[in-house]
Design a protein around this motif. Sequence first.
Motif, PDB file in Angstrom:
ATOM      1  N   LEU A   1      50.937  22.720  51.842  1.00  0.00           N
ATOM      2  CA  LEU A   1      50.209  21.493  52.145  1.00  0.00           C
ATOM      3  C   LEU A   1      48.936  21.432  51.310  1.00  0.00           C
ATOM      4  CD1 LEU A   1      52.122  21.461  54.690  1.00  0.00           C
ATOM      5  CD2 LEU A   1      50.173  20.490  55.933  1.00  0.00           C
ATOM      6  N   GLY A   2      48.560  20.233  50.917  1.00  0.00           N
ATOM      7  CA  GLY A   2      47.290  20.056  50.248  1.00  0.00           C
ATOM      8  C   GLY A   2      46.148  20.162  51.250  1.00  0.00           C
ATOM      9  N   LYS A   3      45.019  20.649  50.801  1.00  0.00           N
ATOM     10  CA  LYS A   3      43.880  20.784  51.711  1.00  0.00           C
ATOM     11  C   LYS A   3      43.475  19.433  52.303  1.00  0.00           C
ATOM     12  CE  LYS A   3      41.959  24.981  49.674  1.00  0.00           C
ATOM     13  NZ  LYS A   3      40.768  25.616  49.050  1.00  0.00           N
ATOM     14  N   ARG A   4      43.677  18.371  51.540  1.00  0.00           N
ATOM     15  CA  ARG A   4      43.329  17.033  52.030  1.00  0.00           C
ATOM     16  C   ARG A   4      44.292  16.556  53.114  1.00  0.00           C
ATOM     17  NH1 ARG A   4      38.282  15.221  50.382  1.00  0.00           N
ATOM     18  NH2 ARG A   4      37.889  15.820  48.222  1.00  0.00           N
ATOM     19  N   ASP A   5      45.427  17.233  53.256  1.00  0.00           N
ATOM     20  CA  ASP A   5      46.411  16.840  54.267  1.00  0.00           C
ATOM     21  C   ASP A   5      46.138  17.477  55.616  1.00  0.00           C
ATOM     22  OD1 ASP A   5      47.881  15.317  52.423  1.00  0.00           O
ATOM     23  OD2 ASP A   5      48.907  17.119  51.704  1.00  0.00           O
ATOM     24  N   ILE A   6      45.051  18.256  55.720  1.00  0.00           N
ATOM     25  CA  ILE A   6      44.749  18.981  56.957  1.00  0.00           C
ATOM     26  C   ILE A   6      43.384  18.559  57.475  1.00  0.00           C
ATOM     27  CG2 ILE A   6      44.480  21.240  58.028  1.00  0.00           C
ATOM     28  CD1 ILE A   6      46.156  22.396  55.718  1.00  0.00           C
ATOM     29  N   GLU A   7      43.366  18.008  58.672  1.00  0.00           N
ATOM     30  CA  GLU A   7      42.116  17.715  59.384  1.00  0.00           C
ATOM     31  C   GLU A   7      41.885  18.869  60.352  1.00  0.00           C
ATOM     32  OE1 GLU A   7      38.691  15.803  60.503  1.00  0.00           O
ATOM     33  OE2 GLU A   7      40.065  15.158  58.923  1.00  0.00           O
ATOM     34  N   PHE A   8      40.714  19.499  60.312  1.00  0.00           N
ATOM     35  CA  PHE A   8      40.516  20.700  61.127  1.00  0.00           C
ATOM     36  C   PHE A   8      39.106  20.748  61.697  1.00  0.00           C
ATOM     37  CE2 PHE A   8      39.111  21.787  56.884  1.00  0.00           C
ATOM     38  CZ  PHE A   8      37.983  22.566  57.086  1.00  0.00           C
ATOM     39  N   THR A   9      38.983  21.369  62.869  1.00  0.00           N
ATOM     40  CA  THR A   9      37.680  21.573  63.502  1.00  0.00           C
ATOM     41  C   THR A   9      37.706  22.878  64.282  1.00  0.00           C
ATOM     42  OG1 THR A   9      37.413  19.180  63.799  1.00  0.00           O
ATOM     43  CG2 THR A   9      35.918  20.617  65.027  1.00  0.00           C
ATOM     44  N   GLY A  10      36.743  23.741  64.007  1.00  0.00           N
ATOM     45  CA  GLY A  10      36.547  24.929  64.834  1.00  0.00           C
ATOM     46  C   GLY A  10      35.612  24.572  65.980  1.00  0.00           C
ATOM     47  N   TYR A  11      36.187  24.364  67.154  1.00  0.00           N
ATOM     48  CA  TYR A  11      35.377  23.927  68.296  1.00  0.00           C
ATOM     49  C   TYR A  11      34.438  25.026  68.795  1.00  0.00           C
ATOM     50  CZ  TYR A  11      38.204  19.694  69.142  1.00  0.00           C
ATOM     51  OH  TYR A  11      38.828  18.473  69.053  1.00  0.00           O
ATOM     52  N   TRP A  12      34.885  26.276  68.681  1.00  0.00           N
ATOM     53  CA  TRP A  12      34.074  27.372  69.215  1.00  0.00           C
ATOM     54  C   TRP A  12      34.389  28.646  68.438  1.00  0.00           C
ATOM     55  CZ3 TRP A  12      36.477  31.502  72.032  1.00  0.00           C
ATOM     56  CH2 TRP A  12      37.843  31.323  72.292  1.00  0.00           C
ATOM     57  N   ARG A  13      33.495  29.646  68.600  1.00  0.00           N
ATOM     58  CA  ARG A  13      33.644  30.895  67.870  1.00  0.00           C
ATOM     59  C   ARG A  13      33.594  32.057  68.850  1.00  0.00           C
ATOM     60  NH1 ARG A  13      28.822  30.702  63.681  1.00  0.00           N
ATOM     61  NH2 ARG A  13      27.708  30.086  65.565  1.00  0.00           N
ATOM     62  N   ARG A  14      34.517  32.986  68.717  1.00  0.00           N
ATOM     63  CA  ARG A  14      34.510  34.152  69.590  1.00  0.00           C
ATOM     64  C   ARG A  14      33.232  34.957  69.384  1.00  0.00           C
ATOM     65  NH1 ARG A  14      40.558  36.473  69.007  1.00  0.00           N
ATOM     66  NH2 ARG A  14      40.491  34.943  67.326  1.00  0.00           N
ATOM     67  N   LYS A  15      32.580  35.289  70.476  1.00  0.00           N
ATOM     68  CA  LYS A  15      31.370  36.112  70.496  1.00  0.00           C
ATOM     69  C   LYS A  15      30.149  35.414  69.906  1.00  0.00           C
ATOM     70  CE  LYS A  15      33.943  40.486  70.296  1.00  0.00           C
ATOM     71  NZ  LYS A  15      34.141  41.767  69.595  1.00  0.00           N
TER      72      LYS A  15
END
Length: 264
Positions: free
Chosen positions: A230-244
């Motif tokens: 997949l192209g990077k532009r084809d991925i919508e992403f969000t890290g809602y939270w981070r461990r620790k």
Amino acid sequence: MTGLLEVTAVRRVTPRTVRVTFTGEYLEALEAWPDQQLKLMFPPPGRPVRLPSADGDVMRWYQAFLAIPAEERPVMRSYTVRDRRPALAEIDVDFVLHGNAGGPATSWARTAAPGDVLGRYGPDAAYRRPLPVADTVLLAGDETAIPAVSSLLSEVDNAVVFLEVPDAAEEQPLPGDVHWLHRDDAPHGAALLDAVREAKLGDGSVSAWLAGEAGMVRALRRHLVGDRGLGKRDIEFTGYWRRKLTQDDAPTPEDLADAAEKLG
């Protein structure tokens, strides 16, 4: 848009998820869109919510927020609108209770009751993201992604959905064919990554929407780009939270790289 939100109802929708109903000014005119996020402001213990005394662009507002004395400054966290009832000027927000400890938002949600008041910033249409478009749309995340996935499924009718939750008790009714994955005693994200690796996504074009714990989202993106092509532009992403780590902790190099990619 800044204002106050008052709690009108609280209920457990799963053993680890609390749904809080808020009312407040301007909610009756709130424009609706999928994956709609807002920032909630939690006051210090024993203090009322103090809001920044500035309107206009987000940078000026944020500078006014930082100018509030530390002992009076609310803690700010991002959440997704789970549902809305404009005629009643109400919105619902789901809070996932992370373990026995948790940060200020989790602690607040454990004891939330009608009459409690929080501050809010947004939702702001400037942060509205376009819906993923492709022959197949992959939606994947953990339990914190359920509210956004629910709203996306109201608009996307060609989605393949994978959601990882702690156990069967955390599943929620959602439209369409949702693949529920139970974490049980496995590491966070392991079941989700395995399922996405094995998923048949069709021969046409594919786009993806990913959300949840930041490291898990990063691993999913690496698979989709490196293994699936997949192209990077084809991925919508969000890290809602981070461990620790919390939203108040400094960004890691990986966080900075993610932010640069989203802006690029």
